[in-house]
Design an enzyme around this catalytic site. Structure first.
Site, mmCIF file in Angstrom:
data_model
loop_
_atom_site.group_PDB
_atom_site.id
_atom_site.type_symbol
_atom_site.label_atom_id
_atom_site.label_comp_id
_atom_site.label_asym_id
_atom_site.label_seq_id
_atom_site.Cartn_x
_atom_site.Cartn_y
_atom_site.Cartn_z
ATOM 1 N N HIS D 17 0.772 -1.244 0.045
ATOM 2 C CA HIS D 17 0.171 -0.076 0.116
ATOM 3 C C HIS D 17 0.893 1.296 -0.106
ATOM 4 O O HIS D 17 2.154 1.270 0.332
ATOM 5 C CB HIS D 17 -0.929 -0.044 1.234
ATOM 6 N N CYS D 36 6.018 6.594 4.226
ATOM 7 C CA CYS D 36 4.790 6.056 3.772
ATOM 8 C C CYS D 36 4.059 6.435 2.355
ATOM 9 O O CYS D 36 3.324 5.674 1.886
ATOM 10 C CB CYS D 36 3.577 5.973 4.783
ATOM 11 N N HIS D 42 4.877 0.385 -0.656
ATOM 12 C CA HIS D 42 5.785 -0.319 0.430
ATOM 13 C C HIS D 42 4.715 -1.453 1.041
ATOM 14 O O HIS D 42 3.545 -1.583 0.425
ATOM 15 C CB HIS D 42 6.305 0.424 1.430
ATOM 16 N N HIS D 44 3.271 -4.558 4.227
ATOM 17 C CA HIS D 44 3.499 -5.243 5.553
ATOM 18 C C HIS D 44 3.052 -6.378 5.678
ATOM 19 O O HIS D 44 2.291 -6.924 4.702
ATOM 20 C CB HIS D 44 2.564 -4.391 6.436
ATOM 21 N N ASP D 82 -4.596 -10.692 0.946
ATOM 22 C CA ASP D 82 -3.443 -11.286 1.140
ATOM 23 C C ASP D 82 -2.727 -11.434 -0.259
ATOM 24 O O ASP D 82 -3.097 -11.809 -1.357
ATOM 25 C CB ASP D 82 -3.407 -12.848 1.555
ATOM 26 N N HIS D 83 -1.644 -11.055 -0.191
ATOM 27 C CA HIS D 83 -0.597 -10.804 -1.492
ATOM 28 C C HIS D 83 -1.223 -10.037 -2.288
ATOM 29 O O HIS D 83 -1.164 -10.222 -3.654
ATOM 30 C CB HIS D 83 -0.303 -12.223 -1.776
ATOM 31 N N GLU D 129 -0.212 -3.347 12.101
ATOM 32 C CA GLU D 129 0.687 -3.143 10.901
ATOM 33 C C GLU D 129 2.025 -3.478 11.123
ATOM 34 O O GLU D 129 2.578 -4.032 10.142
ATOM 35 C CB GLU D 129 0.378 -1.485 10.773
#
Lengths: 141, 141, 141, 141, 141, 141
Positions: D17, D36, D42, D44, D82-83, D129
């Site tokens: 994100h 950010c 980037h 998490h 996810d991913h 996060e």
């Protein structure tokens, strides 16, 4: 060496990446890399453990000043990888698949010379991609 | 040795310490050790991992009884370091800088003979000063 | 309030302290506080979780900028407690027992006004003295 | 309700994100969101804790079958996040800043109806996060 | 080998067991194994770390596909041990004490051939019985 | 109450159990409880967090002596559950399904009276069956 101690500093970075071979089509990339091939990227909180080895200094009791080690990893690695896209933003990852294996090898190459310049040896670079997926690299021969 | 297994017991202790070279003035101590030189002490929750190696006993399946190992570390190390001042209260740290490196070496020296007396070998002493700062010692040569 | 979100920032500090009532003799102090009464101090790695609450800003999506919260806790708490002696070096702990309970209350008092000045409310201060001993404070009435 | 028990299931997802307000220029985005706002994303490893509440069934002893809860979160949330890229790939995040606050609120909205349909209530959505940055949402009023 | 990387996958299983030598009476079993000899069983959440080593593939950047490694461990180990009784339900533990040492050796034997068939070598099997009790096995000679 | 502080002690126990309704046949038990219905038991490392609340004593700074709380939990809970079979060995679990929900409620019942006798109130019993499955109980009304 007498009294060799292994000293480890943990640092962390968050980054986006994907696993994608440009020479392959979407279908083959998905077959090999699964959801890691998502074209719009995904990302991780990486935990990085850098281990150096050496004998403690007789006066300070330090193999290497952990603040120095932290600054070194910060300068050579974290500042270049944290909150970045590993496939687009990181000069020393250019042209390499951003597998955890390759990231660990590349981080080793970033650090080795500076660690040796301090009179220590780099022992290992350990990288947690997630708490389940971990790689460790001890240098090539 | 056939079927050598490495057995690790974690124990923990909380202690106060500071990093301070008496032959140096305040300014130099602060330059070298930063906030770790605070004259009024600071402290840590240390996590200690002691690893022994040996072949499992054919009857019990144990290299070493973990309760024995826990008691040994408790007796030789934890009872002397937990809720203590490492620079003032611990006999086997006298005259040494309480760097994590030196603490790990000193703990090794406390334990080695008793481990060998059990027919095992001491493999490593790993000490987490914080979750970011870690040392490991495998004995001198 | 519509859509209240609770936002937590973890920070950490290492410090020395002891539990000791000056009006009591050594024996009574040891009876009540056990090894925590060691005269030469002991110490901990404290994990501090500060939780604020508020509605996310419609533009940024933030209740409070976590960097601001981190800086605030750093300025009001960590810079005063990290690598310090809680009983000797910390102005806002003067005259109080450095029990985890009192530390949490004191940290709340350090932070509340600045959090409210940002348009949020302070929800809780949670402090891990060790991974087994934890206190949480939600403010007095 | 007599004997209300709070039941929590942890699930995890990795995602890319960035924090970026389109109406602002690069400079303002960097001022507000810092690293950010990296244009190339980037990411998490998110840890998600979903808590439901209800009374245990007198026969099974379950408030809700944890496998059902895990499947529900997997179906409504993990399979979609996810991913993935939270800003490009996730339908229920469209048009929202992907702050941790907004992600938690959006996950609540994804789950609430299905939890109620099981005769339980959704109590909270907690999202890590990183190990330092945590949000929790208990629903709006 | 040039550029050997060590790749670790964590998997987990929950199982019941006891430590009990049939040739001994209750008293002797209790003396040697303590509360681990409880006749009605007890159990653990085991954390298993399987490490393989090899050179990364020049195209994929992988030593071994972690999904393959996860599936392999799932098939050969987890499916046979998770939610089972190690002393009654697991074929490859038959006739062995279920000490952590023996479990690690047995898991190694389950995995080695399949890892070698992939062109990698099995480096270690590390097993956390609890967060305090850990064994690691690197194969026999 | 002015200055109420919430004080938590973590304790742990390992135990065997299964989920099994005697009135149901094997097939139905497997349908409802899956691999948790394994007839030969399975087990867990349980992490237990007991939270009490009260005002700190003006002299000691303690809500409750954590050593007392640890001993209380040890006496009433851990000594009865650790290295036991929850379905066969634990008097206060007799006739109940050993779901995490029921274990948490039963532990509350074991502790409440003794906590109140100390002038505190029991706030919650939180139980981690695994790092993914967590229940919390705050008492009935």
């Amino acid at each position: 060496m007498a009294n060799t101690v292994y000293l480890t500093r943990r640092e962390r970075f968050n980054a986006a990446h994907k696993l994608w071979v440009p020479a392959w089509d979407d279908k083959k990339n998905y077959e090999v890399f699964g959801k890691c091939s998502n074209p719009n990227w995904h990302g991780h909180n990486y935990d990085l453990f850098v281990t150096v080895k050496g004998a403690p200094d007789p006066v300070t009791g330090f193999c290497m000043d952990l603040k120095f080690l932290s600054d070194l990893v910060g300068d050579k690695v974290i500042s270049k990888m944290d909150h970045k896209n590993l496939d687009m933003d990181v000069d020393f990852m250019k042209g390499k698949m951003s597998s955890a294996e390759n990231i660990a090898i590349s981080i080793w190459e970033q650090l080795e010379e500076s660690v040796v310049a301090q009179g220590c040896r780099l022992h290992s670079v350990k990288l947690y991609e997630t708490e389940n997926n971990i790689v460790e690299y001890f240098g090539g021969e």
